[in-house]
Write an enzyme that holds these catalytic residues in place. Structure first.
Site, PDB file in Angstrom:
ATOM      1  N   CYS A   1       0.847  -1.197   0.000  1.00 17.70           N
ATOM      2  CA  CYS A   1       0.000   0.000   0.000  1.00 17.70           C
ATOM      3  C   CYS A   1       0.880   1.244   0.000  1.00 17.70           C
ATOM      4  CB  CYS A   1      -0.879   0.037   1.245  1.00 17.70           C
ATOM      5  SG  CYS A   1      -2.093  -1.267   1.347  1.00 17.70           S
TER       6      CYS A   1
ATOM      7  N   CYS B   1      -4.219  -7.885   7.573  1.00 14.53           N
ATOM      8  CA  CYS B   1      -3.926  -6.981   6.463  1.00 14.53           C
ATOM      9  C   CYS B   1      -5.149  -6.091   6.365  1.00 14.53           C
ATOM     10  CB  CYS B   1      -3.728  -7.784   5.180  1.00 14.53           C
ATOM     11  SG  CYS B   1      -3.731  -6.767   3.699  1.00 14.53           S
TER      12      CYS B   1
ATOM     13  N   GLN C   1     -13.102 -10.014  -9.852  1.00 19.51           N
ATOM     14  CA  GLN C   1     -12.636  -8.715  -9.359  1.00 19.51           C
ATOM     15  C   GLN C   1     -12.449  -8.767  -7.845  1.00 19.51           C
ATOM     16  OE1 GLN C   1     -11.934  -5.868 -10.886  1.00 19.51           O
ATOM     17  NE2 GLN C   1     -12.677  -6.185 -12.973  1.00 19.51           N
TER      18      GLN C   1
ATOM     19  N   TYR D   1     -12.273  -8.376 -24.245  1.00 20.67           N
ATOM     20  CA  TYR D   1     -11.487  -8.707 -23.051  1.00 20.67           C
ATOM     21  C   TYR D   1     -12.452  -8.963 -21.888  1.00 20.67           C
ATOM     22  CZ  TYR D   1      -8.033  -6.106 -25.856  1.00 20.67           C
ATOM     23  OH  TYR D   1      -7.244  -5.621 -26.867  1.00 20.67           O
TER      24      TYR D   1
ATOM     25  N   GLU E   1     -12.736 -13.288 -25.165  1.00 22.10           N
ATOM     26  CA  GLU E   1     -11.684 -13.378 -24.152  1.00 22.10           C
ATOM     27  C   GLU E   1     -10.710 -14.481 -24.560  1.00 22.10           C
ATOM     28  OE1 GLU E   1     -10.651 -12.321 -20.932  1.00 22.10           O
ATOM     29  OE2 GLU E   1      -9.302 -14.034 -21.065  1.00 22.10           O
TER      30      GLU E   1
ATOM     31  N   CYS F   1      -7.055  -0.062 -16.697  1.00 17.27           N
ATOM     32  CA  CYS F   1      -6.319  -0.101 -15.432  1.00 17.27           C
ATOM     33  C   CYS F   1      -4.966   0.588 -15.581  1.00 17.27           C
ATOM     34  CB  CYS F   1      -6.136  -1.543 -14.967  1.00 17.27           C
ATOM     35  SG  CYS F   1      -5.334  -2.591 -16.179  1.00 17.27           S
TER      36      CYS F   1
END
Ligand code: SAH
Length: 459
Positions: A88, A166, A290, A319, A340, A415
């Site tokens: 992070c 975490c 996801q 995709y 895909e 992304c």
């Protein structure tokens, strides 16, 4: 003449500077006499003292020694292992500032790489509660004083550091990992050693359905079976509430890749289930899903809005993975075609379509840049095309096919803002105009930024 002699700073020198920018890795950027220094942990707006560690011809790296003027956006990272882990990179920044940084990154890439300054770029949509958002934990296992440890690799190494919690992981996942470590050790299971190739347990993977509470545990082992399997199964099933699936995956290769080829369900079901919006998804040990289900709904909601569907449209989802976006769009479209490259993902996509009783979707395995031109040649015309490519962006052949096919709208889910900018520029050259871009924070406290862009055909 030695070029090094011309640099305004020397190695080990202590320098003071203003931090003026942040890299896409979350590192502060400052200048000393025009020379660029990268300073991890420093925040734009801060005035810092740093020690020069490494010099290259045009830039160098420095270690933060002292913050002389602190940014009001600096916060104490709540995670105790923040510095060791490195997962992070933005935890030392307020969440509001993280979101502003992400918006800035998207704006900057679009302007610099795509030469796009006419699109409306909205402020990044963040989470109300930006912690405990991940539905999947993948924990490498090691040994210490006879017991099993598991957590993460220390930043830049392969040394396993034990971890109890975490803070971006669902609490259930943390709890289950702790239990698996204890129970596996108690039945005598050893941990895999990377250097020697000996030992059994490599990774523990835990998946949780946020809306269903169902849990799956995958034990990745360096061997064909578990010793005292019945006892292990018995103890795990007794102590983990909500456990629906217990799976073993065999990986005997000397590799960083987590999973091996062979997967076997040793107890329970092969799937757990979860929902995104109204749509149900089956999640197996190996299927991609996801990792932030709350923000996925926000992201897909935006993609659906930008698609502007009325019920009569033909849509292509390029995709498509396990068909998540395809099924989301199929609720409002006449027909959706998904493509895909990974065959297992397409099997999952078909299963998910059946699971939801959706008959207006069709999936194909293959490269989007080959399948879509073929569909085009067959006479298929899409009114709307959604693309959601990996980090490297879309293949140019695909973009050219879209330019020829002329869908009314293109929705680009990305992304990686730099390949997004590059691809938007190509589409703009082919008659499209970027109308709006909405960044969505899928991975709070990390440097990742996801965006959805809406393009329409120029009048
Ligand atoms: N839309 C999905 C997955 C997006 S990730 C979701 O939201 O869940 C990008 C996907 O592109 C991956 O599933 C990857 O396997 C696939 N992919 C990569 N290269 C491809 C190509 N050339 N053609 C088609 N799919 C590809």
């Amino acid at each position: 003449m030695n070029e090094k002699m011309l640099l305004p700073v020397t190695k080990n020198q202590e320098v003071e500077m203003e931090i003026i920018d942040l890299t896409h890795e979350g590192t502060g950027v400052g200048r000393v006499d025009g020379f660029t220094l990268f300073v991890p942990q420093a925040i734009p707006g801060e005035y810092v003292k740093a020690k020069v560690l490494k010099l290259k011809k045009n830039f160098g790296y420095a270690k933060l020694l002292e913050i002389i003027r602190e940014s009001p956006e600096r916060v104490q990272p709540p995670c105790p292992i923040y510095e060791k882990c490195g997962g992070c990179a933005l935890q030392h920044m307020s969440y509001a500032q993280q979101l502003r940084q992400k918006t800035g990154m998207v704006e900057d890439n679009l302007r610099r790489i795509g030469k796009i300054d006419h699109a409306v770029i909205h402020p990044t949509l963040g989470m109300e509660e930006p912690w405990r958002y991940r539905n999947k934990a993948q924990v490498p296992i090691g040994e210490q004083e006879g017991g099993l440890i598991g957590g993460f690799y220390a930043q830049g190494s392969h040394q396993i550091i034990d971890m109890e919690a975490c803070l971006i992981q669902h609490e259930k996942n943390d709890e289950v990992v702790q239990k698996v470590k204890k129970i596996a050790a108690s039945v005598g299971i050893s941990a895999y050693h990377e250097e020697t190739g000996k030992g059994l347990l490599r990774h523990v993977v835990v998946k949780v359905g946020f809306k269903t509470g169902q849990l799956m545990v995958v034990l990745v082992i360096n061997g064909d079976q578990l010793p005292r399997q019945d006892e292990l199964v018995n103890q795990l099933t007794k102590s983990i509430d909500g456990l629906k699936s217990l799976v073993v995956n065999v990986n005997k290769k000397n590799t960083n890749v987590i999973f091996g080829e062979k997967t076997e369900v040793i107890w329970g079901e092969p799937y757990i289930y979860d929902y995104i919006g109204e749509i149900q998804f089956a999640i197996s040990a190996r299927s991609f899903y996801q990792v932030n289900p709350v923000q996925t709904e926000v992201l897909y909601g935006k993609a659906l809005e930008y698609a502007g569907l009325t019920g009569s449209e033909t849509v292509i989802d390029a995709y498509c993975g396990i068909g998540t976006i395809s099924l989301f769009l199929a609720q409002k479209a006449r027909k959706v075609y998904g493509v895909e490259i990974v065959p297992d993902a397409i099997s999952d996509a078909k299963r998910n379509a059946r699971l939801n009783g959706m008959e207006n979707v069709e999936f194909a395995v293959g490269e989007a840049e080959k399948v879509i031109p073929w569909w085009y040649a067959q006479g298929i015309r899409a009114d709307v095309v959604v693309v959601d490519p990996p980090r490297k962006g879309c293949d140019e052949t695909l973009l050219e096919t879209l330019i020829a096919m002329k869908p009314r709208r293109i929705v680009y889910v990305s992304c990686n803002p730099s390949t997004l900018a590059r691809d938007l520029a190509i589409l703009e050259g082919g008659g499209y105009v970027t109308r709006e871009v909405q960044p969505v924070d899928m991975f709070p406290h990390t440097v990742h930024v996801e965006s959805v862009a809406w393009l329409s055909l120029k009048e």
